[in-house]
Design an enzyme around this catalytic site. Structure first.
Site, PDB file in Angstrom:
ATOM      1  N   ASP A 184      40.999 -12.783 -25.859  1.00 11.59           N
ATOM      2  CA  ASP A 184      41.543 -14.153 -25.384  1.00 11.59           C
ATOM      3  C   ASP A 184      42.921 -13.911 -25.333  1.00 11.59           C
ATOM      4  O   ASP A 184      43.741 -14.405 -24.075  1.00 11.59           O
ATOM      5  CB  ASP A 184      40.895 -15.062 -26.094  1.00 11.59           C
ATOM      6  CG  ASP A 184      39.553 -15.603 -26.039  1.00 11.59           C
ATOM      7  OD1 ASP A 184      38.931 -14.922 -25.298  1.00 11.59           O
ATOM      8  OD2 ASP A 184      39.084 -16.032 -27.132  1.00 11.59           O
ATOM      9  N   GLU A 211      34.674 -21.481 -25.678  1.00 17.08           N
ATOM     10  CA  GLU A 211      35.281 -22.215 -26.777  1.00 17.08           C
ATOM     11  C   GLU A 211      35.272 -23.709 -26.870  1.00 17.08           C
ATOM     12  O   GLU A 211      34.925 -24.471 -27.946  1.00 17.08           O
ATOM     13  CB  GLU A 211      36.834 -21.870 -27.162  1.00 17.08           C
ATOM     14  CG  GLU A 211      36.508 -20.169 -27.638  1.00 17.08           C
ATOM     15  CD  GLU A 211      38.263 -19.656 -28.227  1.00 17.08           C
ATOM     16  OE1 GLU A 211      39.164 -20.656 -28.070  1.00 17.08           O
ATOM     17  OE2 GLU A 211      38.134 -18.717 -29.111  1.00 17.08           O
TER      18      GLU A 211
END
Length: 282
Positions: A56, A172
């Site tokens: 990420d 997420e």
């Protein structure tokens, strides 16, 4: 998977703005353009992002570096600060250094958050703050670590007319798997609307090595369980989470887990509530 759950699935996909179609090249270009335009229109001059060594931050970091380079080509004063924010010595420091090699940031700053975090713990104990047990203390202090990292990033941003980038993405956001006012605190989220596999595909398109693209995701905040995989914490796989966000059928067990996390983390995705804020619906 019942019609009822399919309806909820569609609502969540819409709320998290997950597009039905995906092309890694187009998504990379879109996000680089977004980062370049936002910085120039804001009048700010830098981006700041903590680099952990995971896919990420590697993806967001490379997008940011390419964006500031594009801004400089147009005569705008722009730079990218990549920050290393270890708690003492990071166990996968080699991955973090590999990520920096891929990102090629303008500046790298390293701030050890251990003294500040440990100082906060001593202050809490001095105030007779009581934890339930050692595991509870470890969990709470894991969130403190995340918030100390954001303090450092905003300090650098404040010193360099900067904006802080967050790495939150669809998977997420769905699971609420971030620390409120920690890694969830930021000025903009260039990975928004991507699920985990699509983040990997953008990272791969940008030229990251396979060991970065396919690294097992970990939060690595708790000292008692360092390097604990996200999927172990969830109890389901990112593949199931990603399938859910792409409108595919998944097991009843995976649906139950996802909805538990999603419904329990509404407060993380919302602005601070007021006396006029409707109560959340369970």
């Amino acid at each position: 998977m019942s019609d009822h759950y399919e309806s909820i699935q569609r609502e969540i996909i819409q709320a998290l703005e997950i597009p039905a179609e995906f092309d890694a090249e187009q998504e990379a270009a879109l996000r680089i353009q977004f980062l370049k335009n936002y910085l120039m229109q804001s009048g700010m001059e830098s981006y700041v992002l903590g680099i952990s060594g995971g896919v990420d931050s590697s993806t967001a970091g490379r997008l940011a570096q390419l964006a500031v380079e594009e801004a400089r080509k147009e005569g705008y004063n722009a730079q990218f600060f990549a920050m290393r924010l270890p708690y003492g010595v990071q166990r996968d420091e080699e991955d973090a250094q590999r990520a920096l090699e891929f990102i090629k940031p303008d500046k790298v700053l390293t701030v050890n958050i251990k003294p500040a975090t440990d100082g906060m713990l001593e202050g809490l104990k001095g105030a007779e703050m009581a934890f339930r047990d050692e595991a509870h203390q470890d969990f709470v202090m894991g969130n403190v670590k995340a918030r100390q990292r954001m303090i450092a990033q905003y300090a650098v941003a404040g010193a360099h007319k900067g904006l802080v980038i967050g790495t939150d993405h669809g998977a997420e956001a769905l699971m609420g798997f971030y620390t409120k006012f920690g890694d969830g605190a930021c000025d903009l989220t260039p990975l928004h609307g991507l699920n985990k596999r699509r983040v990997r595909m953008v990272c791969e398109y940008l030229g990251a090595p396979d060991n970065l693209v396919h690294k097992v995701p970990t939060a690595d905040l708790e000292s008692l369980s360092p390097g604990k995989p996200d999927e172990e914490a969830f109890g389901i796989s990112y593949a199931e989470i990603d399938d859910f966000l792409e409108g595919k059928k998944i097991s009843d067990h995976a649906i139950e887990v996802i909805l538990k996390y999603y419904n329990g983390s509404h407060h993380k995705r919302a602005l601070p509530v007021t006396p006029y804020t409707p109560l959340p619906q369970s």
